[in-house]
Design an enzyme around this catalytic site. Sequence first.
Site, PDB file in Angstrom:
ATOM      1  N   PHE A  17       0.893  -1.262  -0.108  1.00  0.00           N
ATOM      2  CA  PHE A  17       0.055  -0.145   0.027  1.00  0.00           C
ATOM      3  C   PHE A  17       0.724   1.397  -0.225  1.00  0.00           C
ATOM      4  CE2 PHE A  17      -2.328   2.769   3.144  1.00  0.00           C
ATOM      5  CZ  PHE A  17      -2.964   3.514   2.326  1.00  0.00           C
ATOM      6  N   ASP A  39      10.612  -6.839  -3.390  1.00  0.00           N
ATOM      7  CA  ASP A  39       9.095  -7.177  -2.819  1.00  0.00           C
ATOM      8  C   ASP A  39       9.101  -8.593  -2.777  1.00  0.00           C
ATOM      9  OD1 ASP A  39       6.549  -5.341  -1.655  1.00  0.00           O
ATOM     10  OD2 ASP A  39       6.574  -7.276  -2.075  1.00  0.00           O
ATOM     11  N   LEU A  41       6.284  -9.980  -2.571  1.00  0.00           N
ATOM     12  CA  LEU A  41       4.786 -10.170  -3.100  1.00  0.00           C
ATOM     13  C   LEU A  41       4.133 -11.289  -2.290  1.00  0.00           C
ATOM     14  CD1 LEU A  41       5.324  -9.983  -7.011  1.00  0.00           C
ATOM     15  CD2 LEU A  41       4.718  -8.126  -5.379  1.00  0.00           C
ATOM     16  N   THR A 136       5.783   2.840  12.727  1.00  0.00           N
ATOM     17  CA  THR A 136       4.337   2.845  13.239  1.00  0.00           C
ATOM     18  C   THR A 136       4.368   3.684  14.421  1.00  0.00           C
ATOM     19  OG1 THR A 136       2.309   2.112  13.576  1.00  0.00           O
ATOM     20  CG2 THR A 136       4.148   0.622  14.120  1.00  0.00           C
ATOM     21  N   ASP A 137       3.332   4.352  14.648  1.00  0.00           N
ATOM     22  CA  ASP A 137       2.982   5.109  16.029  1.00  0.00           C
ATOM     23  C   ASP A 137       2.765   4.165  17.099  1.00  0.00           C
ATOM     24  OD1 ASP A 137       0.558   4.529  15.131  1.00  0.00           O
ATOM     25  OD2 ASP A 137      -0.307   6.605  15.334  1.00  0.00           O
ATOM     26  N   GLU A 138       2.235   2.929  16.292  1.00  0.00           N
ATOM     27  CA  GLU A 138       1.755   1.800  17.380  1.00  0.00           C
ATOM     28  C   GLU A 138       2.884   1.305  18.461  1.00  0.00           C
ATOM     29  OE1 GLU A 138      -0.842  -1.110  15.819  1.00  0.00           O
ATOM     30  OE2 GLU A 138      -1.442   0.278  14.166  1.00  0.00           O
ATOM     31  N   TYR A 185       2.197  -7.118  16.335  1.00  0.00           N
ATOM     32  CA  TYR A 185       2.527  -6.551  15.060  1.00  0.00           C
ATOM     33  C   TYR A 185       3.541  -5.206  15.779  1.00  0.00           C
ATOM     34  CZ  TYR A 185       2.350  -2.288  12.062  1.00  0.00           C
ATOM     35  OH  TYR A 185       2.715  -1.290  11.256  1.00  0.00           O
ATOM     36  N   LYS A 189       7.718  -4.353  15.367  1.00  0.00           N
ATOM     37  CA  LYS A 189       8.130  -3.128  14.574  1.00  0.00           C
ATOM     38  C   LYS A 189       8.911  -2.438  15.765  1.00  0.00           C
ATOM     39  CE  LYS A 189       7.031  -1.418  11.156  1.00  0.00           C
ATOM     40  NZ  LYS A 189       7.664  -1.459   9.743  1.00  0.00           N
ATOM     41  N   ASN A 215      -2.449   5.276   8.013  1.00  0.00           N
ATOM     42  CA  ASN A 215      -2.810   5.739   6.872  1.00  0.00           C
ATOM     43  C   ASN A 215      -3.914   5.267   6.041  1.00  0.00           C
ATOM     44  OD1 ASN A 215       0.661   6.153   5.169  1.00  0.00           O
ATOM     45  ND2 ASN A 215      -0.257   6.505   7.244  1.00  0.00           N
TER      46      ASN A 215
HETATM   47  P1  NAD Z   1       1.116  -3.516   3.329  1.00  0.00           P
HETATM   48  O1  NAD Z   1       1.020  -4.695   4.260  1.00  0.00           O
HETATM   49  O2  NAD Z   1       0.276  -3.148   2.454  1.00  0.00           O
HETATM   50  O3  NAD Z   1       2.530  -3.982   2.475  1.00  0.00           O
HETATM   51  C1  NAD Z   1       3.704  -4.629   2.870  1.00  0.00           C
HETATM   52  C2  NAD Z   1       4.683  -5.106   1.563  1.00  0.00           C
HETATM   53  O4  NAD Z   1       5.766  -5.611   1.955  1.00  0.00           O
HETATM   54  C3  NAD Z   1       3.924  -5.888   0.579  1.00  0.00           C
HETATM   55  O5  NAD Z   1       4.114  -5.552  -0.685  1.00  0.00           O
HETATM   56  C4  NAD Z   1       4.471  -7.081   0.812  1.00  0.00           C
HETATM   57  O6  NAD Z   1       4.636  -8.131  -0.287  1.00  0.00           O
HETATM   58  C5  NAD Z   1       5.889  -6.617   1.431  1.00  0.00           C
HETATM   59  N1  NAD Z   1       6.769  -7.876   2.163  1.00  0.00           N
HETATM   60  C6  NAD Z   1       6.160  -8.386   3.053  1.00  0.00           C
HETATM   61  N2  NAD Z   1       6.878  -9.289   3.724  1.00  0.00           N
HETATM   62  C7  NAD Z   1       8.150  -9.304   2.773  1.00  0.00           C
HETATM   63  C8  NAD Z   1       9.245  -9.825   2.955  1.00  0.00           C
HETATM   64  N3  NAD Z   1       9.651 -10.685   3.975  1.00  0.00           N
HETATM   65  N4  NAD Z   1      10.425  -9.484   1.972  1.00  0.00           N
HETATM   66  C9  NAD Z   1      10.035  -8.822   1.080  1.00  0.00           C
HETATM   67  N5  NAD Z   1       8.661  -7.923   0.943  1.00  0.00           N
HETATM   68  C10 NAD Z   1       7.930  -8.238   1.891  1.00  0.00           C
HETATM   69  O7  NAD Z   1       1.982  -2.530   4.418  1.00  0.00           O
HETATM   70  P2  NAD Z   1       1.655  -1.013   4.482  1.00  0.00           P
HETATM   71  O8  NAD Z   1       0.261  -0.543   4.953  1.00  0.00           O
HETATM   72  O9  NAD Z   1       1.913  -0.427   3.218  1.00  0.00           O
HETATM   73  O10 NAD Z   1       3.078  -0.673   5.398  1.00  0.00           O
HETATM   74  C11 NAD Z   1       4.226  -0.529   4.937  1.00  0.00           C
HETATM   75  C12 NAD Z   1       4.920  -0.021   5.937  1.00  0.00           C
HETATM   76  O11 NAD Z   1       4.635   1.084   6.757  1.00  0.00           O
HETATM   77  C13 NAD Z   1       5.291  -1.084   7.151  1.00  0.00           C
HETATM   78  O12 NAD Z   1       6.354  -1.181   7.765  1.00  0.00           O
HETATM   79  C14 NAD Z   1       4.183  -0.553   8.082  1.00  0.00           C
HETATM   80  O13 NAD Z   1       4.741  -1.022   9.416  1.00  0.00           O
HETATM   81  C15 NAD Z   1       4.461   1.159   8.015  1.00  0.00           C
HETATM   82  N6  NAD Z   1       3.202   1.901   8.572  1.00  0.00           N
HETATM   83  C16 NAD Z   1       2.040   1.572   7.889  1.00  0.00           C
HETATM   84  C17 NAD Z   1       0.923   2.126   8.501  1.00  0.00           C
HETATM   85  C18 NAD Z   1      -0.467   2.090   7.803  1.00  0.00           C
HETATM   86  O14 NAD Z   1      -1.463   2.742   8.292  1.00  0.00           O
HETATM   87  N7  NAD Z   1      -0.507   1.264   6.823  1.00  0.00           N
HETATM   88  C19 NAD Z   1       1.283   3.347   9.252  1.00  0.00           C
HETATM   89  C20 NAD Z   1       2.511   3.708   9.759  1.00  0.00           C
HETATM   90  C21 NAD Z   1       3.364   2.651   9.400  1.00  0.00           C
HETATM   91  P1  TYD Z   2      -7.022  -1.269  11.188  1.00  0.00           P
HETATM   92  O1  TYD Z   2      -7.289  -0.640   9.779  1.00  0.00           O
HETATM   93  O2  TYD Z   2      -6.832  -2.758  11.156  1.00  0.00           O
HETATM   94  O3  TYD Z   2      -5.510  -0.367  11.689  1.00  0.00           O
HETATM   95  P2  TYD Z   2      -4.702  -0.515  12.936  1.00  0.00           P
HETATM   96  O4  TYD Z   2      -5.310  -1.604  13.910  1.00  0.00           O
HETATM   97  O5  TYD Z   2      -3.466  -0.558  12.604  1.00  0.00           O
HETATM   98  O6  TYD Z   2      -5.131   0.904  13.763  1.00  0.00           O
HETATM   99  O7  TYD Z   2      -7.833  -0.839  12.211  1.00  0.00           O
HETATM  100  C1  TYD Z   2      -8.373   0.489  12.475  1.00  0.00           C
HETATM  101  C2  TYD Z   2      -9.266   0.508  13.855  1.00  0.00           C
HETATM  102  O8  TYD Z   2     -10.421   0.079  13.274  1.00  0.00           O
HETATM  103  C3  TYD Z   2      -8.899  -0.293  14.954  1.00  0.00           C
HETATM  104  O9  TYD Z   2      -9.423   0.463  16.096  1.00  0.00           O
HETATM  105  C4  TYD Z   2      -9.636  -1.633  14.703  1.00  0.00           C
HETATM  106  C5  TYD Z   2     -10.813  -0.992  13.991  1.00  0.00           C
HETATM  107  N1  TYD Z   2     -11.331  -2.079  12.959  1.00  0.00           N
HETATM  108  C6  TYD Z   2     -12.659  -2.503  13.151  1.00  0.00           C
HETATM  109  O10 TYD Z   2     -13.423  -2.122  14.081  1.00  0.00           O
HETATM  110  N2  TYD Z   2     -13.370  -3.544  12.501  1.00  0.00           N
HETATM  111  C7  TYD Z   2     -12.657  -4.065  11.575  1.00  0.00           C
HETATM  112  O11 TYD Z   2     -12.939  -5.226  10.607  1.00  0.00           O
HETATM  113  C8  TYD Z   2     -11.258  -3.615  11.312  1.00  0.00           C
HETATM  114  C9  TYD Z   2     -10.508  -4.525  10.276  1.00  0.00           C
HETATM  115  C10 TYD Z   2     -10.943  -2.742  12.160  1.00  0.00           C
END
Ligand code: NAD
Ligand code: TYD
Length: 379
Positions: A17, A39, A41, A136-138, A185, A189, A215
């Site tokens: 993403f 990646d 995949l 991540t902020d988590e 998770y 991280k 995001n």
């Molecule tokens: P995502 O799950 O959409 O994508 C992860 C990607 O990593 C995928 O393309 C997957 O194929 C690849 N991948 C997974 N394991 C792999 C491996 N062993 N080797 C190579 N590639 C691998 O994740 P995202 O939501 O795009 O998040 C990307 C980064 O940003 C992560 O590090 C996540 O912790 C961080 N992040 C995400 C959010 C969010 O809201 N999504 C917020 C803050 C930080």
């Molecule tokens: P999520 O998108 O999984 O992100 P994160 O857990 O990393 O914050 O979830 C966002 C919020 O939505 C979280 O408080 C959990 C809640 N949630 C639901 O209530 N139902 C759902 O099916 C999912 C996936 C998340």
Amino acid sequence: MTKQMKRTIIITGGAGFIGSHVVRLFVNKYPDYRIINLDKLTYAGNLANLKDIEDKPNYKFVRMDICDFDGVLKLMQDEHVDGIIHLAAESHVDRSIKDPFTFAQTNVMGTLSLLQAAKIAWDGNWEGKRFYHISTDEVYGALEMTDPEGVEPPFTTKASSGKHHLAYGTTFFTEDLKYQPHSPYSAAKASSDHFVRAFHDTYGMPTVVTNCSNNYGPYQFPEKLIPLFINNIRHRKPLPVYGKGENVRDWLYVEDHARAIDLIFHEGKVGDTYNIGGFNEWKNIDIIKVLISTVDRLLGRPEGADMDLITYVTDRAGHDLRYAIDSSKLQRELGWEPSLQFEEGIEKTVRWYLDNQEWMDNVTSGDYQKYYDDMYKGR
Ligand code: NAD
Ligand code: TYD
């Protein structure tokens, strides 16, 4: 670090993403850079996310696992890589609750494998090099919801930047806060963040770490709240709201995150950490109502017709109550600010998913459906 005319950068997780938005931004903005998307995949990686740039001469895709230390080292040496932007990870909290080993393997061991490969490939010659770790902020755990002077939240408060915004509490995640991860998770991280800092402190590697809030936007895998619910509303499927839907998240449009990553990759201070967030706190249930009315409006259904899809289900184990980032440091030091208002970002996002049903159908077919059914069985 100044912008170099030519660079070769590996972006890990570029088919996911956020990674796909970062790859697109760098490939289009820096024609003199070579961008290698590394990646594995997994289920979350999808090359269809990058269709529009896949033929660009400065872009290359390599299918590889970040845990493949020999493969990564060889690639770095063969391609003379001088920068890594590391996003590859297992990223979904619910999956981490079911299968923590995969999270430790990819997020911890995979990050260590990249760090060690970079250390050997760069061999102490740090000039012009950069290892940028996206986190991540988590990792900071959960914040309280407080109610100053009996005011019903969200109330107006002031960030350390001096700006006013709406919040559900008076505390925020700042860069100096202690790590207190709760989910497998966030624990994985957090561990990877510590390894990155250890490589800076021990070997002098020029690292930078950022911790970002939730995001949203196009190309997010529909296991996460926003794309999952948009798709369910479209198909009139139940919306599984965890607990009472009272949990608060701080939402940032993905392209604003990608812009911050570009800025910090080039101008962030070596060894430093920056928090990235939108000062944009929402209770889940309120976002869900916005999603329902937006989808209904865009599909020409009577507005709010689908409110009855809301289905309260058993809460997520260890569900963090509130996340809220204070990104004042990034604003103050590097001048970054989110560009989109949430209402605008959500409208764009809903439209994108409704207009890209084929993308959604592709990623929700096969294994995904089985996973989804298992996840919600008995909830
Ligand atoms: P995502 O799950 O959409 O994508 C992860 C990607 O990593 C995928 O393309 C997957 O194929 C690849 N991948 C997974 N394991 C792999 C491996 N062993 N080797 C190579 N590639 C691998 O994740 P995202 O939501 O795009 O998040 C990307 C980064 O940003 C992560 O590090 C996540 O912790 C961080 N992040 C995400 C959010 C969010 O809201 N999504 C917020 C803050 C930080
Ligand atoms: P999520 O998108 O999984 O992100 P994160 O857990 O990393 O914050 O979830 C966002 C919020 O939505 C979280 O408080 C959990 C809640 N949630 C639901 O209530 N139902 C759902 O099916 C999912 C996936 C998340």
